[in-house]
Design a protein around this motif. Structure first.
Motif, PDB file in Angstrom:
ATOM      1  N   LEU A   1     -25.079 -18.337  16.971  1.00 50.38           N
ATOM      2  CA  LEU A   1     -25.152 -18.397  15.507  1.00 50.38           C
ATOM      3  C   LEU A   1     -26.533 -18.838  15.039  1.00 50.38           C
ATOM      4  O   LEU A   1     -27.012 -18.413  13.992  1.00 50.38           O
ATOM      5  N   LYS A   2     -27.188 -19.685  15.830  1.00 51.13           N
ATOM      6  CA  LYS A   2     -28.476 -20.254  15.426  1.00 51.13           C
ATOM      7  C   LYS A   2     -29.634 -19.313  15.689  1.00 51.13           C
ATOM      8  O   LYS A   2     -30.554 -19.196  14.878  1.00 51.13           O
ATOM      9  N   ASN A   3     -29.611 -18.638  16.835  1.00 47.82           N
ATOM     10  CA  ASN A   3     -30.771 -17.873  17.282  1.00 47.82           C
ATOM     11  C   ASN A   3     -30.685 -16.376  17.036  1.00 47.82           C
ATOM     12  O   ASN A   3     -31.614 -15.641  17.342  1.00 47.82           O
ATOM     13  N   MET A   4     -29.580 -15.912  16.485  1.00 41.92           N
ATOM     14  CA  MET A   4     -29.404 -14.481  16.273  1.00 41.92           C
ATOM     15  C   MET A   4     -30.369 -13.961  15.210  1.00 41.92           C
ATOM     16  O   MET A   4     -30.542 -14.566  14.160  1.00 41.92           O
ATOM     17  N   SER A   5     -31.000 -12.823  15.476  1.00 42.27           N
ATOM     18  CA  SER A   5     -31.914 -12.217  14.510  1.00 42.27           C
ATOM     19  C   SER A   5     -31.118 -11.533  13.409  1.00 42.27           C
ATOM     20  O   SER A   5     -29.914 -11.287  13.535  1.00 42.27           O
ATOM     21  N   LEU A   6     -31.803 -11.206  12.311  1.00 41.69           N
ATOM     22  CA  LEU A   6     -31.153 -10.520  11.202  1.00 41.69           C
ATOM     23  C   LEU A   6     -30.583  -9.186  11.667  1.00 41.69           C
ATOM     24  O   LEU A   6     -29.441  -8.842  11.344  1.00 41.69           O
ATOM     25  N   GLU A   7     -31.373  -8.432  12.428  1.00 41.44           N
ATOM     26  CA  GLU A   7     -30.921  -7.123  12.906  1.00 41.44           C
ATOM     27  C   GLU A   7     -29.660  -7.249  13.756  1.00 41.44           C
ATOM     28  O   GLU A   7     -28.700  -6.501  13.569  1.00 41.44           O
ATOM     29  N   GLN A   8     -29.652  -8.222  14.678  1.00 47.05           N
ATOM     30  CA  GLN A   8     -28.502  -8.387  15.565  1.00 47.05           C
ATOM     31  C   GLN A   8     -27.278  -8.867  14.800  1.00 47.05           C
ATOM     32  O   GLN A   8     -26.156  -8.424  15.055  1.00 47.05           O
ATOM     33  N   ALA A   9     -27.490  -9.798  13.858  1.00 46.75           N
ATOM     34  CA  ALA A   9     -26.370 -10.326  13.078  1.00 46.75           C
ATOM     35  C   ALA A   9     -25.711  -9.222  12.260  1.00 46.75           C
ATOM     36  O   ALA A   9     -24.477  -9.113  12.214  1.00 46.75           O
ATOM     37  N   VAL A  10     -26.534  -8.389  11.606  1.00 48.64           N
ATOM     38  CA  VAL A  10     -25.985  -7.288  10.802  1.00 48.64           C
ATOM     39  C   VAL A  10     -25.314  -6.268  11.717  1.00 48.64           C
ATOM     40  O   VAL A  10     -24.221  -5.773  11.406  1.00 48.64           O
ATOM     41  N   ALA A  11     -25.938  -5.962  12.851  1.00 46.60           N
ATOM     42  CA  ALA A  11     -25.363  -4.998  13.791  1.00 46.60           C
ATOM     43  C   ALA A  11     -24.001  -5.468  14.292  1.00 46.60           C
ATOM     44  O   ALA A  11     -23.060  -4.669  14.402  1.00 46.60           O
ATOM     45  N   ASP A  12     -23.869  -6.762  14.571  1.00 42.66           N
ATOM     46  CA  ASP A  12     -22.593  -7.295  15.036  1.00 42.66           C
ATOM     47  C   ASP A  12     -21.522  -7.174  13.967  1.00 42.66           C
ATOM     48  O   ASP A  12     -20.362  -6.869  14.261  1.00 42.66           O
ATOM     49  N   GLU A  13     -21.909  -7.430  12.712  1.00 41.09           N
ATOM     50  CA  GLU A  13     -20.953  -7.277  11.611  1.00 41.09           C
ATOM     51  C   GLU A  13     -20.492  -5.824  11.502  1.00 41.09           C
ATOM     52  O   GLU A  13     -19.297  -5.546  11.372  1.00 41.09           O
ATOM     53  N   ILE A  14     -21.439  -4.899  11.561  1.00 46.01           N
ATOM     54  CA  ILE A  14     -21.114  -3.471  11.441  1.00 46.01           C
ATOM     55  C   ILE A  14     -20.224  -3.017  12.602  1.00 46.01           C
ATOM     56  O   ILE A  14     -19.240  -2.284  12.399  1.00 46.01           O
ATOM     57  N   ASN A  15     -20.555  -3.455  13.803  1.00 43.61           N
ATOM     58  CA  ASN A  15     -19.736  -3.097  14.965  1.00 43.61           C
ATOM     59  C   ASN A  15     -18.317  -3.632  14.830  1.00 43.61           C
ATOM     60  O   ASN A  15     -17.347  -2.965  15.229  1.00 43.61           O
ATOM     61  N   ARG A  16     -18.199  -4.825  14.272  1.00 48.84           N
ATOM     62  CA  ARG A  16     -16.860  -5.412  14.084  1.00 48.84           C
ATOM     63  C   ARG A  16     -16.060  -4.604  13.072  1.00 48.84           C
ATOM     64  O   ARG A  16     -14.871  -4.326  13.276  1.00 48.84           O
ATOM     65  N   PHE A  17     -16.708  -4.214  11.968  1.00 50.24           N
ATOM     66  CA  PHE A  17     -16.013  -3.411  10.962  1.00 50.24           C
ATOM     67  C   PHE A  17     -15.488  -2.113  11.571  1.00 50.24           C
ATOM     68  O   PHE A  17     -14.350  -1.713  11.317  1.00 50.24           O
ATOM     69  N   ASN A  18     -16.333  -1.474  12.380  1.00 44.05           N
ATOM     70  CA  ASN A  18     -15.939  -0.198  12.987  1.00 44.05           C
ATOM     71  C   ASN A  18     -14.868  -0.393  14.062  1.00 44.05           C
ATOM     72  O   ASN A  18     -13.924   0.401  14.154  1.00 44.05           O
ATOM     73  N   ARG A  19     -15.018  -1.445  14.858  1.00 41.86           N
ATOM     74  CA  ARG A  19     -14.071  -1.688  15.941  1.00 41.86           C
ATOM     75  C   ARG A  19     -12.666  -1.972  15.426  1.00 41.86           C
ATOM     76  O   ARG A  19     -11.663  -1.524  16.009  1.00 41.86           O
ATOM     77  N   LEU A  20     -12.591  -2.691  14.315  1.00 37.91           N
ATOM     78  CA  LEU A  20     -11.294  -3.062  13.753  1.00 37.91           C
ATOM     79  C   LEU A  20     -10.826  -2.102  12.671  1.00 37.91           C
ATOM     80  O   LEU A  20      -9.816  -2.340  12.011  1.00 37.91           O
ATOM     81  N   ASN A  21     -11.594  -1.012  12.485  1.00 39.49           N
ATOM     82  CA  ASN A  21     -11.231   0.018  11.499  1.00 39.49           C
ATOM     83  C   ASN A  21     -11.114  -0.531  10.079  1.00 39.49           C
ATOM     84  O   ASN A  21     -10.278  -0.091   9.295  1.00 39.49           O
ATOM     85  N   PHE A  22     -11.973  -1.533   9.755  1.00 42.29           N
ATOM     86  CA  PHE A  22     -12.019  -2.041   8.389  1.00 42.29           C
ATOM     87  C   PHE A  22     -12.585  -0.980   7.451  1.00 42.29           C
ATOM     88  O   PHE A  22     -12.056  -0.715   6.386  1.00 42.29           O
ATOM     89  N   ILE A  23     -13.713  -0.424   7.873  1.00 43.50           N
ATOM     90  CA  ILE A  23     -14.431   0.547   7.057  1.00 43.50           C
ATOM     91  C   ILE A  23     -15.421   1.281   7.958  1.00 43.50           C
ATOM     92  O   ILE A  23     -15.928   0.697   8.928  1.00 43.50           O
ATOM     93  N   GLU A  24     -15.678   2.535   7.686  1.00 41.79           N
ATOM     94  CA  GLU A  24     -16.663   3.279   8.461  1.00 41.79           C
ATOM     95  C   GLU A  24     -18.055   2.826   8.044  1.00 41.79           C
ATOM     96  O   GLU A  24     -18.446   2.971   6.881  1.00 41.79           O
ATOM     97  N   SER A  25     -18.803   2.276   8.988  1.00 40.75           N
ATOM     98  CA  SER A  25     -20.087   1.646   8.653  1.00 40.75           C
ATOM     99  C   SER A  25     -21.191   2.142   9.577  1.00 40.75           C
ATOM    100  O   SER A  25     -20.939   2.538  10.717  1.00 40.75           O
ATOM    101  N   GLN A  26     -22.420   2.082   9.066  1.00 41.10           N
ATOM    102  CA  GLN A  26     -23.566   2.400   9.920  1.00 41.10           C
ATOM    103  C   GLN A  26     -24.779   1.581   9.492  1.00 41.10           C
ATOM    104  O   GLN A  26     -24.948   1.262   8.318  1.00 41.10           O
ATOM    105  N   LEU A  27     -25.582   1.226  10.486  1.00 42.50           N
ATOM    106  CA  LEU A  27     -26.821   0.478  10.255  1.00 42.50           C
ATOM    107  C   LEU A  27     -27.982   1.336  10.721  1.00 42.50           C
ATOM    108  O   LEU A  27     -27.981   1.849  11.842  1.00 42.50           O
ATOM    109  N   ILE A  28     -28.978   1.489   9.852  1.00 40.88           N
ATOM    110  CA  ILE A  28     -30.192   2.228  10.186  1.00 40.88           C
ATOM    111  C   ILE A  28     -31.382   1.282  10.056  1.00 40.88           C
ATOM    112  O   ILE A  28     -31.505   0.574   9.051  1.00 40.88           O
ATOM    113  N   ILE A  29     -32.234   1.259  11.071  1.00 45.70           N
ATOM    114  CA  ILE A  29     -33.451   0.438  11.036  1.00 45.70           C
ATOM    115  C   ILE A  29     -34.650   1.374  11.100  1.00 45.70           C
ATOM    116  O   ILE A  29     -34.778   2.162  12.045  1.00 45.70           O
ATOM    117  N   LYS A  30     -35.509   1.303  10.096  1.00 49.07           N
ATOM    118  CA  LYS A  30     -36.691   2.163  10.032  1.00 49.07           C
ATOM    119  C   LYS A  30     -37.959   1.326  10.149  1.00 49.07           C
ATOM    120  O   LYS A  30     -38.001   0.172   9.715  1.00 49.07           O
TER     121      LYS A  30
END
Length: 258
Positions: free
Chosen positions: A119-148
């Motif tokens: 929780l302390k050392n996670m980067s913004l990209e990783q934290a958001v990616a984990d949230e998105i993966n959780r949403f998709n894994r649990l079928n909360f909502i179809e989500s995607q993260l794009i990093i440019k």
């Protein structure tokens, strides 16, 4: 020059010198007062900033533990119940093993969230990616993260603020928006980070919200705290879009205007 003129000159010079000294002392005192006031203002702003960061960290942990509690009760609980039913019905060993393997994997994923270091050392990209993966894994909502662009390291405290803002947006999308899709973009430009989160949900009339509902004022104030700008665009039945813009390489990590 006679003696009388010399005396007059000395008197006038003394008066002028006295006025100059008084003026310089007054200006120095005024300067010190303004300097002290600025120091106090900066100390107050820094204290306010640290308090808001602590508050955001606590809210992130609370949200994380709420998610963990939900997953333990509903997701993992259902998997264990399914395994029990499979055993009672003499289902093939491979089916039971597959259910238990999935349960173990879910538990391992949760254990990463429970770790204080994660929780302390996670980067913004990783934290958001984990949230998105959780949403998709649990079928909360179809989500995607794009990093440019080329990812630029920013202050961890600023990342905490950005992630908490996004968490608030995600929570509203899942609980109230009835959206089926959620898109998140982290766009690293030359001197700017632009974060957008957009759903295709019910949307709302911003003029009628007056700072309530999704917490518009809270989101904007938190962005302002780290010298960022947050805007929300939404229309009924047209979805909602959050945009955060942050100028990279800021001299300070907090705003003295808050």
């Amino acid at each position: 020059m006679d003696e009388k003129e010399i005396q007059s000159f000395l008197i006038i010079s003394s008066v002028v010198l006295f006025i100059l000294i008084i003026t310089m002392i007054s200006l120095f005192i005024l300067f010190q007062k303004r300097k002290n006031a600025l120091i106090l203002k900066n100390k107050f702003a820094e204290k306010h900033f640290e308090q808001e960061i602590s508050k955001a960290q606590i809210e992130i942990r609370e949200e994380t533990f709420r998610n963990i509690s939900w997953e333990l009760h509903d997701n993992i609980g259902q998997l264990l119940t399914l395994a029990k039913i499979q055993l009672q019905n003499d289902s093939p060993v491979n089916e039971v093993k597959g259910t238990l393997d999935k349960c173990i994997k879910e538990l391992r994923d949760l254990s990463k969230l429970i770790s204080p270091d994660a929780l302390k050392n996670m980067s913004l990209e990783q934290a958001v990616a984990d949230e998105i993966n959780r949403f998709n894994r649990l079928n909360f909502i179809e989500s995607q993260l794009i990093i440019k662009g080329q990812q630029t390291k920013i202050d961890s405290k600023i990342e905490i603020v950005f992630f908490r803002i996004l968490q608030e947006f995600f929570s509203n999308t899942i609980k109230h928006a009835k959206a089926t899709h959620l898109d998140i973009l982290l766009d690293y430009q030359t001197d700017m980070l632009i974060i957008t989160a957009e759903d295709n949900g019910l949307g709302f009339d911003i003029k009628k919200q007056k700072g309530s509902g999704i917490g518009l004022n809270n989101i904007k104030n938190r962005a302002k705290l780290v010298n960022a700008n947050a805007t929300i665009l939404s229309k009924p039945n047209k979805g909602t879009k959050l945009t955060i813009t942050y100028k990279l390489n800021h001299e300070s990590t907090y705003s003295s205007d808050c």
